[in-house]
Design a protein around this motif. Structure first.
Motif, PDB file in Angstrom:
ATOM      1  N   ALA A  65       1.616  -4.553   9.990  1.00 31.23           N
ATOM      2  CA  ALA A  65       1.365  -3.283   9.312  1.00 31.23           C
ATOM      3  C   ALA A  65       2.062  -2.136  10.032  1.00 31.23           C
ATOM      4  O   ALA A  65       2.651  -1.239   9.399  1.00 31.23           O
ATOM      5  N   LEU A  66       2.031  -2.143  11.344  1.00 26.22           N
ATOM      6  CA  LEU A  66       2.702  -1.103  12.124  1.00 26.22           C
ATOM      7  C   LEU A  66       4.212  -1.162  11.909  1.00 26.22           C
ATOM      8  O   LEU A  66       4.873  -0.121  11.783  1.00 26.22           O
ATOM      9  N   ALA A  67       4.764  -2.370  11.836  1.00 19.81           N
ATOM     10  CA  ALA A  67       6.195  -2.513  11.582  1.00 19.81           C
ATOM     11  C   ALA A  67       6.565  -1.934  10.220  1.00 19.81           C
ATOM     12  O   ALA A  67       7.582  -1.245  10.078  1.00 19.81           O
ATOM     13  N   ALA A  68       5.726  -2.187   9.200  1.00 21.95           N
ATOM     14  CA  ALA A  68       6.011  -1.664   7.865  1.00 21.95           C
ATOM     15  C   ALA A  68       5.937  -0.142   7.841  1.00 21.95           C
ATOM     16  O   ALA A  68       6.740   0.518   7.162  1.00 21.95           O
ATOM     17  N   GLY A 117       9.419   5.014   7.856  1.00 21.78           N
ATOM     18  CA  GLY A 117       9.554   6.316   8.491  1.00 21.78           C
ATOM     19  C   GLY A 117       8.233   7.006   8.753  1.00 21.78           C
ATOM     20  O   GLY A 117       8.187   8.224   8.929  1.00 21.78           O
ATOM     21  N   LEU A 118       7.148   6.240   8.798  1.00 17.70           N
ATOM     22  CA  LEU A 118       5.813   6.786   9.026  1.00 17.70           C
ATOM     23  C   LEU A 118       5.266   6.259  10.346  1.00 17.70           C
ATOM     24  O   LEU A 118       5.789   5.290  10.905  1.00 17.70           O
ATOM     25  N   LEU A 132       0.824  -1.208   0.000  1.00 18.76           N
ATOM     26  CA  LEU A 132       0.000   0.000   0.000  1.00 18.76           C
ATOM     27  C   LEU A 132       0.860   1.262   0.000  1.00 18.76           C
ATOM     28  O   LEU A 132       0.561   2.238  -0.690  1.00 18.76           O
ATOM     29  N   LEU A 133       1.942   1.246   0.764  1.00 18.22           N
ATOM     30  CA  LEU A 133       2.792   2.432   0.862  1.00 18.22           C
ATOM     31  C   LEU A 133       3.556   2.695  -0.429  1.00 18.22           C
ATOM     32  O   LEU A 133       4.021   3.819  -0.665  1.00 18.22           O
ATOM     33  N   ALA A 134       3.691   1.665  -1.267  1.00 20.15           N
ATOM     34  CA  ALA A 134       4.403   1.828  -2.538  1.00 20.15           C
ATOM     35  C   ALA A 134       3.521   2.392  -3.644  1.00 20.15           C
ATOM     36  O   ALA A 134       4.005   2.672  -4.752  1.00 20.15           O
ATOM     37  N   LEU A 135       2.230   2.585  -3.381  1.00 22.52           N
ATOM     38  CA  LEU A 135       1.325   3.125  -4.390  1.00 22.52           C
ATOM     39  C   LEU A 135       1.682   4.588  -4.708  1.00 22.52           C
ATOM     40  O   LEU A 135       2.199   5.309  -3.846  1.00 22.52           O
ATOM     41  N   PRO A 136       1.376   5.043  -5.924  1.00 22.47           N
ATOM     42  CA  PRO A 136       1.645   6.448  -6.269  1.00 22.47           C
ATOM     43  C   PRO A 136       0.957   7.420  -5.302  1.00 22.47           C
ATOM     44  O   PRO A 136       1.499   8.469  -4.976  1.00 22.47           O
ATOM     45  N   GLU A 137      -0.244   7.073  -4.861  1.00 17.81           N
ATOM     46  CA  GLU A 137      -0.944   7.878  -3.861  1.00 17.81           C
ATOM     47  C   GLU A 137      -1.308   6.953  -2.694  1.00 17.81           C
ATOM     48  O   GLU A 137      -2.385   6.363  -2.659  1.00 17.81           O
ATOM     49  N   ASP A 150      -0.656  10.185  11.680  1.00 20.83           N
ATOM     50  CA  ASP A 150      -0.559  10.800  10.353  1.00 20.83           C
ATOM     51  C   ASP A 150      -1.056   9.833   9.287  1.00 20.83           C
ATOM     52  O   ASP A 150      -1.735  10.228   8.346  1.00 20.83           O
ATOM     53  N   THR A 151      -0.663   8.579   9.419  1.00 19.02           N
ATOM     54  CA  THR A 151      -1.315   7.500   8.677  1.00 19.02           C
ATOM     55  C   THR A 151      -2.151   6.748   9.698  1.00 19.02           C
ATOM     56  O   THR A 151      -1.612   6.076  10.584  1.00 19.02           O
ATOM     57  N   GLY A 152      -3.463   6.901   9.627  1.00 20.56           N
ATOM     58  CA  GLY A 152      -4.334   6.276  10.616  1.00 20.56           C
ATOM     59  C   GLY A 152      -4.258   4.762  10.551  1.00 20.56           C
ATOM     60  O   GLY A 152      -4.111   4.176   9.478  1.00 20.56           O
TER      61      GLY A 152
END
Length: 339
Positions: free
Chosen positions: A257-260, A265-266, A236-241, A270-272
């Motif tokens: 998911a939290l580890a990723a 660096g997120l 998901l984090l690799a998506l353009p948006e 900020d990312t719910g």
């Protein structure tokens, strides 16, 4: 002729309580008097209970679950055991690792050993086969997951409601690009949670007055394990948006998911991040994680009570008991940075 269940209804107690009253179990004097009065009104013969319990004292039930390492199933197993102890049933725990072949071997053992009954959280909605037990008349209760086509009692939770409540909460907190890390496709619990997520977004109107339907790539299926959650979040984090919030369909995938997120660096909020089911010690995670609270213990306890009724010979129609989830709001969904 009156039965133990008739007396229980008349007295407003459980069948297990009636059994304890007439067989020397621990019951308050007031409750015992209520039960005995109900029995007298109905003309109930208590020796029938004694015969039933003598048969059950040496009985064993099987509990077949996918992953004892998951705190959800640990709490469920405790509920089963506590309820089983009320009528002196012993519990044999079987862990399938989500493997249908392994599950099938355990079901065969339960049939061969003539267990008094079995509680099963199915490894597969479509491939789990309970016919070996059902065909021989062994009482079976499905818990959390019910195989398609199985004619058995069931104790479920309202997965769709939980998915709806989670997604509604994220929208209310200002998140708009909401993704879902779902469980395996075809698993009833996964499908229902995903359906709740999609239904809320389909009904929500965005700023342009259109339904807030997410891109197809915002739904990623995992395997209900930590590594599956990590891989899904990385995708998901690799998506353009990338999404600004993620609803994760079980607790172990939330850990991954939290580890990723942290590897990228997120971090929430900020990312719910909202989990279906608590991770261990959620208040000790920084920030603390919002979650859909699950009635894990209650599911197990209710399943064991249903099974006890079947073992005792109740002829009631098959039942499906549905327990509700609830939302626990913590810091991880306090709102995106751009708001």
């Amino acid at each position: 002729m009156a039965t133990i269940y008739d007396v229980a209804r008349e007295a407003g107690v459980s069948p297990a309580t009636v059994s304890r009253v007439f067989n020397g179990g621990r019951v308050t004097a007031e409750r015992a008097a209520t039960v005995r009065a109900a029995a007298a009104v109905l003309g109930f013969a208590p020796n029938r209970v004694a015969r039933s319990l003598r048969m059950q004292r040496a009985s064993v039930i099987g509990l077949i679950i996918p992953d004892i390492g998951n705190p959800f199933f640990t709490a469920l197993a405790r509920g089963v055991e506590d309820a089983a102890q009320e009528t002196n049933l012993s519990v044999v725990l079987c862990n399938t690792d989500e493997d249908v072949d392994k599950e099938h071997r355990y079901l065969e053992v339960a049939a061969a050993e003539q267990m008094a009954g079995v509680i099963v959280a199915a490894a597969s909605r479509h491939r789990t086969d309970l016919s070996a037990l059902v065909g021989r008349g062994t009482p079976v209760v499905a818990v959390d997951r019910r195989p398609r086509g199985a004619s058995v009692d069931a104790v479920m939770m309202d997965n769709r409601h939980g998915g709806e409540e989670a997604t509604e909460h994220l929208l209310a907190r200002g998140y708009r690009r909401i993704a879902c890390i779902a469980g395996p496709e075809g698993a009833s619990t996964s499908d229902e949670r995903l359906a709740g997520y999609r239904a809320v977004l389909r009904d929500h109107l965005g700023d342009a007055g259109r339904a807030a339907v997410p891109p197809a790539e915002y739904v990623v299926h995992g395997d209900f394990r930590v590594d599956g959650g990590r891989a899904a979040m990385a995708r998901l984090l690799a998506l353009p948006e990338p999404p600004d919030a993620v609803f994760v369909a079980n607790n172990l995938m939330t850990v991954g998911a939290l580890a990723a997120l942290r590897e990228a660096g997120l971090a929430p909020p900020d990312t719910g991040l909202l989990s279906f089911g608590d991770v261990p010690w959620p208040e000790l995670v920084t920030p603390s994680l919002s979650s859909v609270q699950l009635p894990s213990y209650e599911l197990g306890f209710a399943a064991a009570q249903l099974l006890q009724e079947r073992i005792a010979g109740t002829a009631k129609p098959l039942q499906t008991v549905v327990l509700r989830t609830s939302l626990r709001v913590r810091e991880s969904t306090s709102g995106p940075a751009h708001d």
